[in-house]
Structures are given as C-alpha cells and as structure tokens.
Scaffold this motif. Sequence first.
Motif, PDB file in Angstrom:
ATOM      1  N   LYS A  36       0.857  -1.223  -0.077  1.00  0.00           N
ATOM      2  CA  LYS A  36      -0.042  -0.197  -0.050  1.00  0.00           C
ATOM      3  C   LYS A  36       0.869   1.208  -0.012  1.00  0.00           C
ATOM      4  N   ASN A  37       2.210   1.270   0.386  1.00  0.00           N
ATOM      5  CA  ASN A  37       3.030   2.163   0.569  1.00  0.00           C
ATOM      6  C   ASN A  37       3.993   2.524  -0.857  1.00  0.00           C
ATOM      7  N   LEU A  38       3.566   1.508  -1.704  1.00  0.00           N
ATOM      8  CA  LEU A  38       4.321   1.378  -2.889  1.00  0.00           C
ATOM      9  C   LEU A  38       3.491   1.749  -4.307  1.00  0.00           C
ATOM     10  N   GLY A  94      14.325   4.389  -3.795  1.00  0.00           N
ATOM     11  CA  GLY A  94      13.246   3.619  -3.196  1.00  0.00           C
ATOM     12  C   GLY A  94      13.674   2.657  -2.544  1.00  0.00           C
ATOM     13  N   ILE A  95      12.571   1.793  -1.602  1.00  0.00           N
ATOM     14  CA  ILE A  95      13.167   1.072  -0.383  1.00  0.00           C
ATOM     15  C   ILE A  95      11.994   0.188  -0.203  1.00  0.00           C
ATOM     16  N   PHE A  96      12.107  -1.085   0.139  1.00  0.00           N
ATOM     17  CA  PHE A  96      10.996  -1.540   1.018  1.00  0.00           C
ATOM     18  C   PHE A  96      11.478  -2.768   1.900  1.00  0.00           C
ATOM     19  N   ILE A  97      11.213  -2.807   3.156  1.00  0.00           N
ATOM     20  CA  ILE A  97      11.595  -3.958   3.935  1.00  0.00           C
ATOM     21  C   ILE A  97      10.185  -4.795   4.060  1.00  0.00           C
ATOM     22  N   GLY A  98      10.481  -6.095   3.212  1.00  0.00           N
ATOM     23  CA  GLY A  98       9.355  -6.727   3.092  1.00  0.00           C
ATOM     24  C   GLY A  98       8.825  -7.716   4.386  1.00  0.00           C
ATOM     25  N   TRP A 103      10.548  -3.993  10.873  1.00  0.00           N
ATOM     26  CA  TRP A 103      10.139  -2.685  10.956  1.00  0.00           C
ATOM     27  C   TRP A 103      10.350  -2.146  12.113  1.00  0.00           C
ATOM     28  N   GLY A 104      10.520  -0.763  11.946  1.00  0.00           N
ATOM     29  CA  GLY A 104      10.971   0.044  13.307  1.00  0.00           C
ATOM     30  C   GLY A 104      12.054  -0.136  13.884  1.00  0.00           C
ATOM     31  N   LYS A 105      13.066  -1.023  13.595  1.00  0.00           N
ATOM     32  CA  LYS A 105      14.267  -1.465  14.465  1.00  0.00           C
ATOM     33  C   LYS A 105      15.376  -0.820  13.561  1.00  0.00           C
ATOM     34  N   GLY A 106      15.279   0.158  12.751  1.00  0.00           N
ATOM     35  CA  GLY A 106      16.530   0.835  12.423  1.00  0.00           C
ATOM     36  C   GLY A 106      17.156   0.391  11.124  1.00  0.00           C
ATOM     37  N   PHE A 107      16.654  -0.639  10.636  1.00  0.00           N
ATOM     38  CA  PHE A 107      17.111  -1.181   9.385  1.00  0.00           C
ATOM     39  C   PHE A 107      16.812  -0.498   8.149  1.00  0.00           C
ATOM     40  N   GLY A 108      15.545   0.356   8.172  1.00  0.00           N
ATOM     41  CA  GLY A 108      15.280   1.135   6.987  1.00  0.00           C
ATOM     42  C   GLY A 108      16.215   2.407   6.871  1.00  0.00           C
ATOM     43  N   THR A 109      16.312   2.874   7.972  1.00  0.00           N
ATOM     44  CA  THR A 109      17.350   4.099   8.155  1.00  0.00           C
ATOM     45  C   THR A 109      18.601   3.721   7.909  1.00  0.00           C
ATOM     46  N   GLU A 110      19.300   2.712   8.122  1.00  0.00           N
ATOM     47  CA  GLU A 110      20.675   2.453   7.825  1.00  0.00           C
ATOM     48  C   GLU A 110      20.971   2.022   6.427  1.00  0.00           C
ATOM     49  N   PHE A 135       0.740   9.369   4.493  1.00  0.00           N
ATOM     50  CA  PHE A 135       0.104   8.728   5.370  1.00  0.00           C
ATOM     51  C   PHE A 135       1.254   7.747   6.026  1.00  0.00           C
ATOM     52  N   ASN A 136       2.572   7.777   5.343  1.00  0.00           N
ATOM     53  CA  ASN A 136       3.450   6.857   5.367  1.00  0.00           C
ATOM     54  C   ASN A 136       4.552   7.395   6.588  1.00  0.00           C
ATOM     55  N   ASN A 137       4.089   7.587   7.816  1.00  0.00           N
ATOM     56  CA  ASN A 137       4.737   8.541   8.659  1.00  0.00           C
ATOM     57  C   ASN A 137       6.051   7.681   8.993  1.00  0.00           C
ATOM     58  N   ILE A 140       8.615   8.540   6.308  1.00  0.00           N
ATOM     59  CA  ILE A 140       8.988   9.995   6.374  1.00  0.00           C
ATOM     60  C   ILE A 140       9.886  10.233   7.557  1.00  0.00           C
ATOM     61  N   ARG A 141       9.473   9.480   8.625  1.00  0.00           N
ATOM     62  CA  ARG A 141      10.588   9.728   9.690  1.00  0.00           C
ATOM     63  C   ARG A 141      12.056   9.020   9.512  1.00  0.00           C
ATOM     64  N   CYS A 142      11.881   7.853   8.857  1.00  0.00           N
ATOM     65  CA  CYS A 142      13.149   7.342   8.416  1.00  0.00           C
ATOM     66  C   CYS A 142      13.929   7.979   7.480  1.00  0.00           C
ATOM     67  N   GLU A 144      13.833  11.181   7.139  1.00  0.00           N
ATOM     68  CA  GLU A 144      14.357  12.314   7.547  1.00  0.00           C
ATOM     69  C   GLU A 144      15.725  12.008   8.492  1.00  0.00           C
ATOM     70  N   LYS A 145      15.926  11.001   9.184  1.00  0.00           N
ATOM     71  CA  LYS A 145      16.718  10.509   9.900  1.00  0.00           C
ATOM     72  C   LYS A 145      18.065  10.276   9.203  1.00  0.00           C
ATOM     73  N   ALA A 146      17.779   9.758   7.797  1.00  0.00           N
ATOM     74  CA  ALA A 146      18.938   9.592   7.056  1.00  0.00           C
ATOM     75  C   ALA A 146      19.276  10.857   6.429  1.00  0.00           C
TER      76      ALA A 146
HETATM   77  C1  LIG Z   1       9.541   2.637   5.312  1.00  0.00           C
HETATM   78  C2  LIG Z   1      10.455   1.535   5.987  1.00  0.00           C
HETATM   79  C3  LIG Z   1      11.691   1.447   5.007  1.00  0.00           C
HETATM   80  C4  LIG Z   1      11.478   2.053   7.148  1.00  0.00           C
HETATM   81  O1  LIG Z   1      12.220   1.442   7.659  1.00  0.00           O
HETATM   82  P1  LIG Z   1      12.248   1.087   9.116  1.00  0.00           P
HETATM   83  O2  LIG Z   1      13.142  -0.170   9.419  1.00  0.00           O
HETATM   84  O3  LIG Z   1      10.628   0.467   9.414  1.00  0.00           O
HETATM   85  O4  LIG Z   1      12.248   2.311   9.601  1.00  0.00           O
HETATM   86  P2  LIG Z   1      13.410   2.835  11.039  1.00  0.00           P
HETATM   87  O5  LIG Z   1      13.229   1.892  12.224  1.00  0.00           O
HETATM   88  O6  LIG Z   1      14.769   2.835  10.624  1.00  0.00           O
HETATM   89  O7  LIG Z   1      12.742   4.378  11.458  1.00  0.00           O
HETATM   90  C5  LIG Z   1      11.509   4.418  11.499  1.00  0.00           C
HETATM   91  C6  LIG Z   1      11.245   5.592  12.540  1.00  0.00           C
HETATM   92  O8  LIG Z   1       9.828   6.120  12.499  1.00  0.00           O
HETATM   93  C7  LIG Z   1       9.153   6.012  13.677  1.00  0.00           C
HETATM   94  N1  LIG Z   1       8.193   5.605  13.393  1.00  0.00           N
HETATM   95  C8  LIG Z   1       7.603   4.374  13.462  1.00  0.00           C
HETATM   96  N2  LIG Z   1       6.215   4.430  13.249  1.00  0.00           N
HETATM   97  C9  LIG Z   1       5.695   5.904  13.186  1.00  0.00           C
HETATM   98  C10 LIG Z   1       4.411   6.518  12.880  1.00  0.00           C
HETATM   99  N3  LIG Z   1       3.207   5.817  12.787  1.00  0.00           N
HETATM  100  N4  LIG Z   1       4.485   7.671  13.000  1.00  0.00           N
HETATM  101  C11 LIG Z   1       5.610   8.616  13.079  1.00  0.00           C
HETATM  102  N5  LIG Z   1       7.012   8.042  13.404  1.00  0.00           N
HETATM  103  C12 LIG Z   1       7.030   6.446  13.178  1.00  0.00           C
HETATM  104  C13 LIG Z   1      10.058   5.051  14.368  1.00  0.00           C
HETATM  105  O9  LIG Z   1       9.940   5.319  15.897  1.00  0.00           O
HETATM  106  C14 LIG Z   1      11.627   5.525  13.893  1.00  0.00           C
HETATM  107  O10 LIG Z   1      12.018   6.735  14.141  1.00  0.00           O
HETATM  108  P3  LIG Z   1      12.777   6.936  15.714  1.00  0.00           P
HETATM  109  O11 LIG Z   1      14.144   5.999  15.375  1.00  0.00           O
HETATM  110  O12 LIG Z   1      13.244   8.303  15.585  1.00  0.00           O
HETATM  111  O13 LIG Z   1      12.217   6.419  17.034  1.00  0.00           O
HETATM  112  C15 LIG Z   1      10.063  -0.003   6.096  1.00  0.00           C
HETATM  113  O14 LIG Z   1       9.140   0.415   7.226  1.00  0.00           O
HETATM  114  C16 LIG Z   1       9.232  -0.430   4.927  1.00  0.00           C
HETATM  115  O15 LIG Z   1       9.763  -0.924   4.049  1.00  0.00           O
HETATM  116  N6  LIG Z   1       8.005  -0.448   5.005  1.00  0.00           N
HETATM  117  C17 LIG Z   1       6.840  -0.802   3.766  1.00  0.00           C
HETATM  118  C18 LIG Z   1       7.386  -0.189   2.528  1.00  0.00           C
HETATM  119  C19 LIG Z   1       7.411   1.310   2.385  1.00  0.00           C
HETATM  120  O16 LIG Z   1       6.851   1.800   2.990  1.00  0.00           O
HETATM  121  N7  LIG Z   1       8.375   1.832   1.704  1.00  0.00           N
HETATM  122  C20 LIG Z   1       8.792   3.135   1.488  1.00  0.00           C
HETATM  123  C21 LIG Z   1       7.819   3.672   0.449  1.00  0.00           C
HETATM  124  S1  LIG Z   1       8.321   5.156   0.214  1.00  0.00           S
END
Ligand SMILES: CC(C)(COP(=O)(O)OP(=O)(O)OC[C@H]1O[C@@H](n2cnc3c(N)ncnc32)[C@H](O)[C@@H]1OP(=O)(O)O)[C@@H](O)C(=O)NCCC(=O)NCCS
Length: 190
Positions: A36-38, A94-98, A103-110, A135-137, A140-142, A144-146
Amino acid sequence: MKYFKKIIGDKCYLSPINLEDAEQYTEWLNDLEVSKNLAVSSQSIGLDKEKMILEDMIKRGNQIFAIIDIKTDKLIGNCSLFTIEYKHRKAEFGIFIGDKSYWGKGFGTEATELILDYGFNILNLHNILLKVYNFNNKAIRCYEKAGFHYIGKRRESIIIGGRKYDEIYMDILSNEFKSIYVKKVMERDT
Ligand SMILES: CC(C)(COP(=O)(O)OP(=O)(O)OC[C@H]1O[C@@H](n2cnc3c(N)ncnc32)[C@H](O)[C@@H]1OP(=O)(O)O)[C@@H](O)C(=O)NCCC(=O)NCCS
C-alpha cells in the motif's frame, strides 16, 4: 543463498540484487500492508512479472541492492537508485523492507544511509529524490533521519480505499550527507 557485502553497516549490508530472490520479493509485494506504500499496489505481480521487472530495472542501469541482516545473512528487503542521470548527477531512491518483523528497528534508516553513501561517494551523484505517500509516517521519519528534506507535495494525487492522499517529495544533496562506510574504507591504509 549467498550474499555479498558491497556496502556494510552495523545492522545490515547491501548485496547486489539476486534474481533467484524474485519469489520472496513477489510474496512481499502481494502483502498489502507492504505494498500500500508503493506504486506497485495497483499491479498484479506474479513471479514471472517480478522477474521481468527486476531484469528490466537491471537492463536500464538502475542500481538495485538486496538488504541483508548482517547478523543472520537473511534477506529482508531491497532498495534502489533509479532514473539515474549522470550528466546532472541525480537519481531517485526507493526502498521496501518486506519482512515486517524488521520494521521500526532502524534497518530502513541504515539501508537508506548505505545506498546514499554508494550514490554520493561511488556514483558521485549530487541530488537524490524520493516520493512517499503522506500517510507513511514511519517512512517519512526514516528518511528525515537519513538526511532527506521535505521539498514539496503533489496534493490528493494518491487515492486508496476511497481516501485521497498527498504524494510528498523529499531530496538530499551530496554536501548534506556524511559518509558512513565508503570514506572509512578509503581512509584505511592511506
Ligand atoms: C519505510 C521503511 C523502509 C522504514 O524502515 P524501518 O526499518 O521500519 O524504519 P526505522 O526503524 O529505520 O525508522 C522508523 C522511524 O519512524 C518512527 N515511526 C514508526 N512508526 C511511526 C509512525 N506511525 N509515525 C511517526 N513515526 C513513526 C520510528 O519510531 C523510527 O523513528 P525513531 O528512530 O526516531 O524512533 C519500512 O518500514 C518499509 O519498508 N515499510 C514498507 C514499505 C514502505 O513503506 N516503503 C517506503 C515507500 S516510500
């Protein structure tokens, strides 16, 4: 599956994309919580189509990497630089963690930082752009951190489940990014 440590971080590394992983990607891309995010959410992607998409991306000169958990050598997703224009030194990201357990463990940011390092310090790109739904907060946060910055949005351009969403544009310049891996390797033994 054997993976190769092309760009290495603390949690994960980027390995050249492997067509034999197409089945795993197909499974993830058919999970609506992921897709849904892609842009692919509106396409029916079977194994053959996913293989074709990957082959086509490689043929077009896109840079696609598998994201691998460094502790377990497990495939968790992929990321890419595409529509690369070397004359103007720009590309899209572009990125996705399947694997949702990651999710939410810092892998996406790194992984984002690692491919930016590759883009800016190996490919010598200057501007990298991404698009993300508003809607993909988490994404967006990930981003910004990068180091990505908000630069604008296309209003109500995404319609899913009867609701309209904005498509957010973010970018980052080479001088705004601090290398986490490539420069470290270059400084060794010099
Ligand atoms: C988007 C994606 C790449 C992010 O990777 P991730 O490893 O989950 O993200 P990270 O853990 O590195 O960072 C997520 C940050 O968002 C925060 N976060 C999590 N849910 C949140 C929410 N609902 N609102 C705001 N921030 C949120 C986390 O707390 C973290 O920030 P912090 O380190 O300051 O606490 C991954 O979740 C993903 O692949 N999702 C599905 C596909 C997708 O959305 N791809 C991107 C399309 S543009």
